[in-house]
Design an enzyme around this catalytic site. Structure first.
Site, mmCIF file in Angstrom:
data_model
loop_
_atom_site.group_PDB
_atom_site.id
_atom_site.type_symbol
_atom_site.label_atom_id
_atom_site.label_comp_id
_atom_site.label_asym_id
_atom_site.label_seq_id
_atom_site.Cartn_x
_atom_site.Cartn_y
_atom_site.Cartn_z
ATOM 1 C CG ASP A 140 39.804 49.103 40.557
ATOM 2 O OD1 ASP A 140 39.470 50.407 40.754
ATOM 3 O OD2 ASP A 140 40.591 48.399 40.451
ATOM 4 C CG ASP B 105 33.237 49.358 26.033
ATOM 5 O OD1 ASP B 105 33.689 48.531 26.603
ATOM 6 O OD2 ASP B 105 32.499 50.666 26.097
HETATM 7 P P1 ITT Z 1 37.189 56.038 39.272
HETATM 8 O O1 ITT Z 1 38.165 55.175 39.930
HETATM 9 O O2 ITT Z 1 36.572 57.063 39.624
HETATM 10 O O3 ITT Z 1 35.753 54.916 39.422
HETATM 11 P P2 ITT Z 1 38.569 55.195 36.998
HETATM 12 O O4 ITT Z 1 38.411 55.143 35.491
HETATM 13 O O5 ITT Z 1 39.935 55.909 37.420
HETATM 14 O O6 ITT Z 1 36.898 56.051 37.478
HETATM 15 P P3 ITT Z 1 38.949 52.404 37.528
HETATM 16 O O7 ITT Z 1 39.660 52.551 38.567
HETATM 17 O O8 ITT Z 1 38.626 50.894 38.009
HETATM 18 O O9 ITT Z 1 38.412 53.562 37.377
HETATM 19 O O10 ITT Z 1 39.887 51.611 36.370
HETATM 20 C C1 ITT Z 1 38.920 51.007 35.191
HETATM 21 C C2 ITT Z 1 40.171 50.817 33.833
HETATM 22 O O11 ITT Z 1 39.235 49.874 32.887
HETATM 23 C C3 ITT Z 1 39.005 52.090 33.052
HETATM 24 O O12 ITT Z 1 39.274 53.724 32.887
HETATM 25 C C4 ITT Z 1 38.487 52.001 31.925
HETATM 26 O O13 ITT Z 1 40.024 52.396 31.216
HETATM 27 C C5 ITT Z 1 38.993 49.487 31.518
HETATM 28 N N1 ITT Z 1 37.634 49.071 32.152
HETATM 29 C C6 ITT Z 1 36.529 49.333 32.721
HETATM 30 N N2 ITT Z 1 35.863 48.973 32.487
HETATM 31 C C7 ITT Z 1 35.424 49.459 31.747
HETATM 32 C C8 ITT Z 1 34.643 48.920 30.398
HETATM 33 O O14 ITT Z 1 32.998 48.677 30.635
HETATM 34 N N3 ITT Z 1 34.444 49.301 29.331
HETATM 35 C C9 ITT Z 1 35.537 49.829 28.981
HETATM 36 N N4 ITT Z 1 37.106 50.109 29.575
HETATM 37 C C10 ITT Z 1 36.765 49.568 30.720
#
Ligand code: ITT
Length: 189
Positions: free
Chosen positions: A70, A151
């Protein structure tokens, strides 16, 4: 090679985790490949709670070692928002534009932000979380074509994360740090 299931529906997270863990001898397979076609409700209020919700939900189905990520962007000038709500802040593809708009009057010295990542691990005997963070600043325009999510507006050193190669991003990213911490925990046994 040890096999581990990544409880995610985010193909970019999956790619990054495979890039980081494969050279360390760990094969990452997606929850879908492992037969867990689910999207648990992320109703926790912290990254750690949501990561554990996802890891446990998938472990209950696949019964082999699972980790979940997360993660999100915490902006100082927005009191840490969007934080755990990063995925729900704006429709996919519009998050950078919305953030730049919200930040349009924020001066350079107040644009600090961090990417945060909590990884939760669950197997039949144990469960734990590890963290990773990456400090940077919010830029003034979207730059770069690589990566995903925020990003293009997250400046780390001289480049946005979307201007970095996958290798460069993985070396400095919140996810890279958390996955390295996960690997160290697993290597300890
Ligand atoms: P899962 O829950 O299925 O893993 P998700 O995309 O919904 O996928 P999250 O609930 O953890 O995942 O939300 C993380 C959000 O934060 C993601 O959708 C991006 O918008 C942002 N994010 C996380 N890591 C990132 C990265 O390395 N680069 C850019 N944005 C990122």
């Amino acid at each position: 090679m040890n096999k581990i299931v990544f409880a995610t529906n985010n193909a970019n997270k999956l790619r990054e985790a495979a890039e980081i863990l494969a050279p360390l001898g760990i094969e990452v397979i997606s929850q879908r490949e492992a037969g867990a076609d689910c999207e648990p409700e992320e109703n926790g209020v912290t990254f750690a709670e949501n990561a554990m919700i996802k890891a446990k939900a998938v472990f209950d189905i696949v019964k082999i070692p699972v980790f979940a990520d997360d993660s999100g962007l915490c902006v100082d000038a927005l009191d840490g928002r969007p934080g755990v709500y990063s995925a729900r802040y704006a429709p996919k593809g519009q998050e950078c534009a919305k953030l730049l708009d919200e930040m349009k009057d924020i001066p350079d010295d107040k644009r600090n932000a961090s990417f945060q990542c909590v990884i939760a691990y669950v197997d039949e005997n144990s469960s734990f979380t590890v963290n990773g963070a990456c400090l940077g600043k919010i830029g003034y325009e979207e730059k770069g074509e690589n990566g995903f999510g925020y990003d293009p507006v997250f400046v780390c050193g001289e480049k946005t994360m979307a201007e970095m190669t996958a290798e460069e991003k993985n070396a400095v990213s919140h996810r890279g740090a958390a996955l390295t911490a996960l690997y160290k925990m697993l290597a300890k046994g």
